[in-house]
Design an enzyme around this catalytic site. Structure first.
Site, PDB file in Angstrom:
ATOM      1  N   SER A   1      31.229  28.314  43.260  1.00 26.31           N
ATOM      2  CA  SER A   1      31.873  29.639  43.042  1.00 26.31           C
ATOM      3  C   SER A   1      32.443  30.310  44.358  1.00 26.31           C
ATOM      4  O   SER A   1      32.841  31.500  44.529  1.00 26.31           O
ATOM      5  CB  SER A   1      30.706  30.605  42.406  1.00 26.31           C
ATOM      6  OG  SER A   1      30.330  30.281  41.044  1.00 26.31           O
TER       7      SER A   1
ATOM      8  N   SER B   1      33.149  31.828  40.568  1.00 28.16           N
ATOM      9  CA  SER B   1      33.061  33.269  40.371  1.00 28.16           C
ATOM     10  C   SER B   1      33.205  34.347  41.428  1.00 28.16           C
ATOM     11  O   SER B   1      33.240  35.454  40.988  1.00 28.16           O
ATOM     12  CB  SER B   1      31.579  33.556  39.451  1.00 28.16           C
ATOM     13  OG  SER B   1      30.346  33.308  40.717  1.00 28.16           O
TER      14      SER B   1
ATOM     15  N   LYS C   1      29.764  40.872  46.969  1.00 34.63           N
ATOM     16  CA  LYS C   1      29.945  40.387  45.522  1.00 34.63           C
ATOM     17  C   LYS C   1      29.107  41.168  44.457  1.00 34.63           C
ATOM     18  O   LYS C   1      27.875  41.274  44.858  1.00 34.63           O
ATOM     19  CB  LYS C   1      29.921  38.918  45.414  1.00 34.63           C
ATOM     20  CG  LYS C   1      30.015  38.234  44.018  1.00 34.63           C
ATOM     21  CD  LYS C   1      29.952  36.670  44.182  1.00 34.63           C
ATOM     22  CE  LYS C   1      29.968  36.117  42.803  1.00 34.63           C
ATOM     23  NZ  LYS C   1      29.761  34.725  42.741  1.00 34.63           N
TER      24      LYS C   1
END
Length: 469
Positions: free
Chosen positions: A178, A154, A76
């Site tokens: 997230s 996210s 990520k």
């Protein structure tokens, strides 16, 4: 798509590693297959922000003896360093700077030691503030199940990449849901592990963030949890990887299938939780309505707002340090700029009160698990949102955050309490869209979550449900 890219597309990380270990497939071939899938599938999804294909090919050629040797993997693009590569935090100024990191973050080093081949970065919202993977820096990540919808966030880029079959697993971070939210939106397994020292006070938003992965199977989640512990625990075969095969016993499980105030969630989300409750009861567990009363404390909204604002102020100060100059409104999306502005008005006493309030809240919530084993909720209160729903709006900068709290009311409290929680893809709506359910355990009880998750996976397998890309 070549035969190998197609044949390995839906295998989990454990299965892909077995192919390399047996000599049936070379690591270089496995990585090349993933690169082919990324190049073919990502243009329609926008999941992968930065590509390390040359480095991935070199790493695969060098070889490894780790438990996941040769398995392609994505990291990520948020708060995580990869040696020689930039981390943009989905921010336009940091993207323009593109400063390479001098060293891997500790977790990335563990990923490499396990044999994973890092092939690139995945999308996030800017600084991970909202449960989407849409940013001014990189655009919007779309859901493989329906590209008109958000993939959640996210860690939405990682979720989209795994759900589409680009890679078998990908890294994520979770500060308020997230990992769990995009797992629910994209039909994956998403574990938020316990925070170290879960019963102690937290002093900043950074203390809420826990890294983990998004996977297709419970066994992969267990293996990655062992890998993430590094030297803190036994070898994978002796650690959490052994838990999915163990009987969890007969558990006491509370069910929350409405919002905290009793108002309804979307019918599909309520149905997902109720169906999971019936499945758990059929497996011998006791499920009845119940949840920690402290979750309904109406005074917490102001407390949490102060905490998040202070965290954004600290984060923007760190961005200024990384850029080597002051941060301006043009460097940051409107929501995060507004939160940072609020932070400037907070005194040291305000920050201390927020930290103490969070600690008191955590103690009150966690005590509920003295008499229960698990809490079952929908992962989110609505199905995946249309893409763009949480986009920044200069005219109403706080609107995306307010909308986020309506969409995902069940996940943030777990980060404040430090408890482990997992989202499982047990349900689909009438259109075949994934709807996840969340199970929350007492601090440190990942073992129990993995046992129950494996039990549910065996009773209601989800591995053959795939998006039609």
């Amino acid at each position: 798509m070549t035969a190998l890219a197609d044949q390995t597309r839906w295998l989990d990380a454990t299965a892909q590693a077995a192919l390399v270990r047996s000599g049936e497939v070379k690591a270089s071939e496995l990585v090349e297959a993933a690169i082919e899938r990324i190049e073919r599938l990502d243009p329609g999804l926008g999941a992968v922000t930065l590509r390390y294909f040359d480095q991935a090919r070199s790493a695969a050629a060098d070889g490894s003896n780790g438990p996941l040797a040769g398995v392609p993997f994505l990291v990520k693009d948020l708060l995580t360093d990869v040696r020689g590569q930039a981390c943009t935090d989905a921010n336009v100024a940091l993207k323009a700077q593109a400063r390479p990191a001098d060293a891997d973050s500790p977790l990335v080093a563990r990923f490499r030691a396990a044999g994973l081949v890092l092939a690139g970065r995945t999308a996030s919202s800017e600084f991970g503030t909202t449960p989407t993977a849409e940013s001014a820096a990189w655009g919007a990540t779309r859901n493989p199940w329906n590209t008109a919808l958000s993939s959640g966030g996210s860690s939405g880029g990682s979720a989209a990449a795994v759900a589409a079959g680009m890679v078998p697993a990908a890294h994520g971070t979770d500060a308020a849901g997230s990992i769990r939210i995009p797992a629910s939106c994209c039909g994956l397994v998403g574990l938020k592990p316990s925070r170290s020292g879960a019963r102690t006070a937290v002093e900043s938003v950074m203390d809420l963030i826990v890294p983990s992965v998004l996977t297709r199977s419970v066994r992969d989640t267990a293996l990655f949890l062992d890998i993430a512990r590094g030297d803190e625990g036994p070898a994978p075969a002796d650690g959490y990887l052994a838990e999915p095969g163990k009987d969890p016993g007969r558990l006491r499980i509370g069910l929350l299938d409405t919002r905290i105030d009793g108002s309804p969630v979307h019918p599909d989300c309520a149905q997902a939780a109720r169906s999971a409750a019936r499945l758990l009861e059929s497996l011998g567990h006791h499920v009845d309505p119940g949840f920690p009363a402290a979750l309904g404390d109406s005074t917490l909204d102001q407390l949490f707002a102060a905490f998040w604002s202070a965290g954004m102020g600290d984060l923007l100060a760190d961005v200024a340090r990384r850029l080597g100059r002051d941060v301006t409104a043009s460097d940051v999306e409107p929501l995060n700029w507004a939160l940072g502005t609020l932070a400037a008005d907070l005194s040291a006493d305000d920050r201390q009160a927020a930290s103490e309030g969070v600690a008191g809240f955590a103690r009150s919530v966690v005590s509920w698990w003295d008499d229960r084993d698990l809490l079952l909720t929908p992962t989110q209160a609505e199905p995946p949102l249309p893409s763009g729903t949480l986009a920044s709006d200069p005219a109403e900068p706080m609107a995306p955050l307010l909308r986020s709290t309506q969409f995902a009311p069940f996940t943030p409290f777990v980060n404040f309490t430090g408890q482990p929680a997992i989202s499982l893809p047990l349900h689909t709506d009438t259109a075949g869209l994934p709807i996840g359910v969340q199970l929350v355990a007492a601090p440190g009880r990942e073992d129990l979550l993995l046992r129950v998750a494996a039990q549910l996976e065996a009773a209601a397998p989800w591995g053959e449900r795939r998006p039609g890309l």
